[in-house]
Scaffold this motif. Structure first.
Motif, PDB file in Angstrom:
ATOM      1  N   GLY A   7       9.083  -6.348  11.540  1.00  0.00           N
ATOM      2  CA  GLY A   7       9.046  -6.926  10.199  1.00  0.00           C
ATOM      3  C   GLY A   7       9.363  -5.965   9.071  1.00  0.00           C
ATOM      4  N   GLY A   8       9.310  -4.660   9.346  1.00  0.00           N
ATOM      5  CA  GLY A   8       9.447  -3.702   8.255  1.00  0.00           C
ATOM      6  C   GLY A   8      10.880  -3.532   7.773  1.00  0.00           C
ATOM      7  N   GLY A   9      11.014  -2.933   6.588  1.00  0.00           N
ATOM      8  CA  GLY A   9      12.329  -2.562   6.062  1.00  0.00           C
ATOM      9  C   GLY A   9      13.255  -3.752   5.873  1.00  0.00           C
ATOM     10  N   GLY A  10      12.680  -4.933   5.697  1.00  0.00           N
ATOM     11  CA  GLY A  10      13.523  -6.128   5.529  1.00  0.00           C
ATOM     12  C   GLY A  10      13.677  -6.925   6.811  1.00  0.00           C
TER      13      GLY A  10
ATOM     14  N   PHE B 282       0.838  -1.207   0.000  1.00  0.00           N
ATOM     15  CA  PHE B 282       0.000   0.000   0.000  1.00  0.00           C
ATOM     16  C   PHE B 282       0.876   1.261   0.000  1.00  0.00           C
ATOM     17  CE2 PHE B 282      -2.058   3.216   2.791  1.00  0.00           C
ATOM     18  CZ  PHE B 282      -3.169   3.515   2.007  1.00  0.00           C
ATOM     19  N   ASN B 283       1.887   1.264   0.861  1.00  0.00           N
ATOM     20  CA  ASN B 283       2.787   2.414   0.966  1.00  0.00           C
ATOM     21  C   ASN B 283       3.443   2.727  -0.374  1.00  0.00           C
ATOM     22  OD1 ASN B 283       4.472   4.309   2.704  1.00  0.00           O
ATOM     23  ND2 ASN B 283       6.076   3.046   1.801  1.00  0.00           N
TER      24      ASN B 283
ATOM     25  N   PHE C 158      -5.219  -3.954  19.748  1.00  0.00           N
ATOM     26  CA  PHE C 158      -4.890  -3.798  18.329  1.00  0.00           C
ATOM     27  C   PHE C 158      -3.479  -3.254  18.153  1.00  0.00           C
ATOM     28  CE2 PHE C 158      -4.830  -0.780  14.655  1.00  0.00           C
ATOM     29  CZ  PHE C 158      -4.760  -1.737  13.656  1.00  0.00           C
ATOM     30  N   HIS C 159      -2.757  -3.865  17.238  1.00  0.00           N
ATOM     31  CA  HIS C 159      -1.389  -3.430  16.918  1.00  0.00           C
ATOM     32  C   HIS C 159      -1.420  -2.627  15.624  1.00  0.00           C
ATOM     33  CE1 HIS C 159       2.955  -3.637  16.128  1.00  0.00           C
ATOM     34  NE2 HIS C 159       2.618  -3.950  14.896  1.00  0.00           N
ATOM     35  N   ASP C 160      -1.013  -1.345  15.706  1.00  0.00           N
ATOM     36  CA  ASP C 160      -0.966  -0.503  14.502  1.00  0.00           C
ATOM     37  C   ASP C 160       0.214  -0.906  13.628  1.00  0.00           C
ATOM     38  OD1 ASP C 160      -2.867   1.996  14.660  1.00  0.00           O
ATOM     39  OD2 ASP C 160      -2.131   1.672  16.705  1.00  0.00           O
ATOM     40  N   PRO C 161      -0.031  -1.250  12.360  1.00  0.00           N
ATOM     41  CA  PRO C 161       1.100  -1.494  11.466  1.00  0.00           C
ATOM     42  C   PRO C 161       1.819  -0.166  11.192  1.00  0.00           C
ATOM     43  CG  PRO C 161      -0.967  -2.303  10.508  1.00  0.00           C
ATOM     44  CD  PRO C 161      -1.322  -1.443  11.683  1.00  0.00           C
ATOM     45  N   CYS C 162       3.147  -0.173  11.254  1.00  0.00           N
ATOM     46  CA  CYS C 162       3.906   1.072  11.050  1.00  0.00           C
ATOM     47  C   CYS C 162       3.584   1.710   9.702  1.00  0.00           C
ATOM     48  CB  CYS C 162       5.408   0.792  11.108  1.00  0.00           C
ATOM     49  SG  CYS C 162       5.946   0.024  12.639  1.00  0.00           S
ATOM     50  N   TYR C 163       3.430   0.861   8.689  1.00  0.00           N
ATOM     51  CA  TYR C 163       3.261   1.409   7.342  1.00  0.00           C
ATOM     52  C   TYR C 163       1.830   1.806   7.032  1.00  0.00           C
ATOM     53  CZ  TYR C 163       8.024   1.170   5.812  1.00  0.00           C
ATOM     54  OH  TYR C 163       9.361   1.438   5.668  1.00  0.00           O
ATOM     55  N   LEU C 164       0.883   1.436   7.886  1.00  0.00           N
ATOM     56  CA  LEU C 164      -0.471   1.964   7.736  1.00  0.00           C
ATOM     57  C   LEU C 164      -0.619   3.208   8.612  1.00  0.00           C
ATOM     58  CD1 LEU C 164      -3.237   1.550   6.409  1.00  0.00           C
ATOM     59  CD2 LEU C 164      -3.935   0.289   8.466  1.00  0.00           C
TER      60      LEU C 164
END
Lengths: 434, 357
Positions: free
Chosen positions: A357-360, A272-273, A314-320
């Motif tokens: 999990g982000g950025g690899g 999405f990002n 609820f866990h906010d996804p960093c990229y959302l």
């Protein structure tokens, strides 16, 4: 101690790295100096602008030098809470001569953006990291496990190295027809861009199936690309493979160009990002929604048949969340589900803690574990368990597997990890699975 | 011109630096006759005396900026400039002071003045008094901010020991300031900005020279933060290292600066070609002397005490005597000209008001 009238100078051990062997298992482990200051060379002998100049020569790498050492980034850095890392510390290391491109620190950042949120000087690790990693990738200095993912992505169009022809195998278990555009062309309202983990991971497939059922129940006209879909590859981009990302983008854009759809809906905040922020830079413009954004306005129409009677955090996804500012859509959905009580973790919304999990980071768990006391996902699961919730709700395909593993490894087996769409599906179908 | 035959009482301004020039100009612009008394044979004060190259923050050459102020004062019909002259006594009271002037062409003479503005400024801290081991008088390549200013003004920044261009220059902050042992417990306020400004100028002049600033904390108040500090770091790549230097040792023909890198928690020993001590401000001998001559209170550091701070910055303990600029304590140019103008307007108001200012 003076012995026999002769002074003996004390012996000082100065090692960058020590190897310690267990007398029980025989296993050896490396102790980097940061764990034990006595092992460091004590004296700093030089500083310089050269490391910053080398970064500034890479597009996006210039801002690390802007750090004035306030330290606001370090307490909000998810990695520093489980290890020894942070943008301010990185600045000092580079200033004192560490070559970032050859340093393990280069691969620890998850690009969660919490540092940039608080940085008064706008030191932008979201640009610095892909720039520096790109140079390291060019020099062949990539952790093996990440290189493996790059190669799988290049060969198969997905990070898991799965067979592209089985990309829509999940549709068979959906219980509702799922239209594949190659087989049934023609205009469609919603192009459901499934992305890798919902296509292939068993728990992701369950979420994809739930989403298909929910869309069908709401009468949404949707279709998928099936075997033609490739990953958008945004995390590969942030991990340093801009070339791979751009090659994928041209493939994806060409595929999308063959079909007539009104909007793209994806469950993956990373894809999405890129679709929202990176694709337009290259002239590819689409109307893109995260799946929670598609569903949130439709809650009044949702035919709920059961009350779930569960406490959910609820866990906010960093990229959302931080990257794209969407905090409300997931909560609107959770609060609409009958019987659900939503309790927030201390760190949520703007300062939500990263799952790692982000950025690899998704593909660097082994590498990262050499530098951290526990996984970020384990840290986060502990926070979730502390709320008293019995469900940890997520809406990023990376997170179900990460948090389920972490719930087990931290002894929080009672905490279920569910995608929001699974909860919606369960409440709409009127019978639960968990 | 001579103001002796003016009807209105004059304002006597003591000191021809930025604050005194601002005071003289302001009082004259308000229509008051002014006698500007300067100990030296020229106007301009420290920026001229110490050969400042460019003034902070906009890097205008000091001679140009001060020249404008000097011309405005010298050409003003209501100002009499008296050079090479000191004030040795001050009798009387507000509205009717008699000042004794010594020196100049006229020898000793007396003038009358309704009010006095003291603008006798500061002197640079003498690094020879430093309790650290900086070796200012021992090593030719250890210099102070004003020494570098003079080199910058000449466009010739070299190591005094051998005349060669330095490849590595560092600034050591807080020399002679914030120090109970030395007796200067105050922050000198301008040195962070001046060091950063000079660092930028060195980088402009010697692009291959690495420049470092070792500091306790950078105090770049107000716009200096984004006018000086940020450009120095972001555009001129000056390396700021948190942790001040404790000693300077000779090492071959270079200098080894030793300190603690406080954010790394480790000792540092770094070689330099040129070490610049960011010296602070102390009251000038003239400020101490004039405080005594005028009978006005000084604080424990010797600066003139403003008696009704913080909202009255220029009144002293003697009615009719006002102070301005760095005679009041550490001040940058903006502070100095502001208090100069404030002191002058208070002086003129006193002379015109039936109830006093």
């Amino acid at each position: 101690m003076p012995v026999g009238g002769r002074k003996q100078a004390p012996v000082v051990i100065e090692e960058e790295m020590a190897v310690v062997a267990s007398t029980i298992s025989g296993r050896t482990s490396e102790l980097p100096a940061m764990w034990n200051r006595m092992l460091e060379p004590r004296v700093l002998r030089d500083y310089g602008s050269g490391g910053f100049a080398r970064l500034a020569a890479l597009q996006g790498g210039e801002s690390l030098e802007w750090c004035y050492g306030c330290g606001k980034c370090v307490p909000v850095c998810p990695v520093d809470l489980v290890g020894e890392y942070g943008p301010r510390k990185l600045h000092r290391k580079v200033q004192s001569g560490v070559d970032l491109l050859a340093d393990d620190d280069l691969w620890l950042c998850t690009t969660c953006m919490n540092c940039l949120r608080v940085c008064p000087k706008q030191v932008d690790m979201i640009k610095v990291m892909p720039a520096a990693r790109g140079a390291a990738v060019g020099a062949g200095e990539v952790p093996t496990e990440l290189q493996d993912v790059f190669e799988k992505t290049f060969r198969y169009g997905n990070c898991l190295g799965e067979n592209p022809r089985r990309r829509h195998a999940w549709t068979r278990g959906a219980g509702v027809p799922v239209r594949v555009l190659a087989d049934q062309p023609g205009p469609v309202d919603v192009l459901f861009y499934v992305e890798d983990y919902w296509s292939y991971h068993p728990r992701g497939q369950q979420a994809a199936q739930a989403f298909a059922r929910v869309l069908t129940a709401l009468g949404v006209d949707f279709a998928i690309l099936g075997a033609e879909e490739k990953t958008v590859g945004d995390s590969q981009r942030l991990a340093g493979e801009a070339g791979l990302f751009e090659a994928l983008m041209e493939d994806v854009a060409a595929t999308l160009g063959r079909y007539d759809f009104r909007r793209i809906v994806t469950p993956d905040p990373h894809g999405f990002n890129a679709l929202v922020k990176e694709y337009p830079k290259h002239g590819h413009r689409y109307d893109v929604l995260h799946y929670t954004q598609l569903l949130a306005p439709l809650v009044e129409q949702m035919p709920f048949a059961a009350s779930l009677e569960r406490t959910v955090t609820f866990h906010d996804p960093c990229y959302l969340g931080r990257h794209n500012g969407e905090y409300d859509a997931p909560r609107t959905l959770l609060e609409a589900i009958p019987g659900i009580r939503l309790v927030e973790m201390g760190r949520c919304r703007e300062n939500g803690y990263c799952c790692g999990g982000g950025g690899g980071g998704m593909w660097l768990d082994g590498f990262t574990s050499n530098h951290t006391a526990e996984r970020l996902s384990e840290r986060r699961v502990r926070e979730a368990a502390e709320t008293g919730a019995d469900i940890l709700a997520v809406c990023c395909p990376y997170e179900v597997s990460r948090f389920e593993d972490a719930a087990k490894s931290t002894g929080n087996d009672h905490l279920q990890v569910r995608d929001i769409v699974e909860l919606l599906d369960e409440a709409m179908r009127g019978h639960g699975e968990g | 011109m001579t103001i002796a035959n003016q009807a209105a009482p004059a304002v006597a301004v003591v000191g021809g630096g930025p604050a005194g020039l601002a005071a003289a100009r302001t009082a004259a612009d308000l229509g008051s006759p002014v006698v500007l008394i300067e100990r030296l044979g020229f106007l301009g004060g420290m920026p001229i005396i110490e050969n400042y190259a460019a003034i902070t923050p906009h890097l205008e050459p000091a001679e140009v900026a001060m020249g404008r102020m000097i011309t405005a004062v010298e050409s003003h019909p209501l100002v009499e400039v008296v050079l090479d002259t000191e004030v040795t006594s001050c009798e009387g009271e507000a509205g009717a002071f008699t000042l004794t002037l010594e020196g100049g062409a006229g020898g000793s003479r007396k003038i009358s003045a309704g009010a006095v503005v003291v603008a006798t400024g500061f002197q640079h801290f003498d690094p020879g008094r430093e309790t650290q081991m900086y070796g200012y008088y021992e090593f030719p390549d250890v210099i102070a901010l004003q020494d570098l200013e003079a080199m910058l003004k000449d466009h010739h920044v070299v190591r005094p020991s051998n005349g060669e261009s330095p490849a590595r220059v560092c600034f050591v902050q807080c020399v002679g300031s914030r120090d109970r042992q030395i007796g200067n417990e105050y922050c000198s306020k301008v040195c962070c900005g001046i060091a950063s400004k000079e660092a930028m100028e060195v980088r402009q002049m010697l692009p291959d020279c690495e420049v470092f600033i070792f500091y306790i904390d950078m105090r770049m108040y107000g716009y200096w933060e984004n006018q000086i500090y940020w450009p120095a770091q972001e555009q001129y790549h000056v390396q700021y290292v948190k942790g001040v230097i404790s000693e300077v040792l000779p090492k071959g023909d270079r200098l080894l600066v030793r300190g603690e890198d406080t954010t790394m928690g480790r000792p540092m020993e770094v070689l330099m070609d040129l070490v610049v001590l960011s010296v602070g401000m102390e009251p000038s001998p003239g400020t101490r002397k004039m405080a005594s001559v005028l009978g006005i209170e000084q604080n424990k550091y010797g600066f003139v005490e403003a008696v009704q701070p913080p909202l009255d910055t220029v009144s002293t303990s003697r009615v009719g005597v006002f102070a301005a600029g760095a005679a009041l304590g550490p001040a940058d140019l903006e502070d100095s000209v502001s208090t100069g103008a404030a002191a002058a307007s208070r002086a003129v108001a006193l002379l015109r008001s039936p109830v006093g200012a």
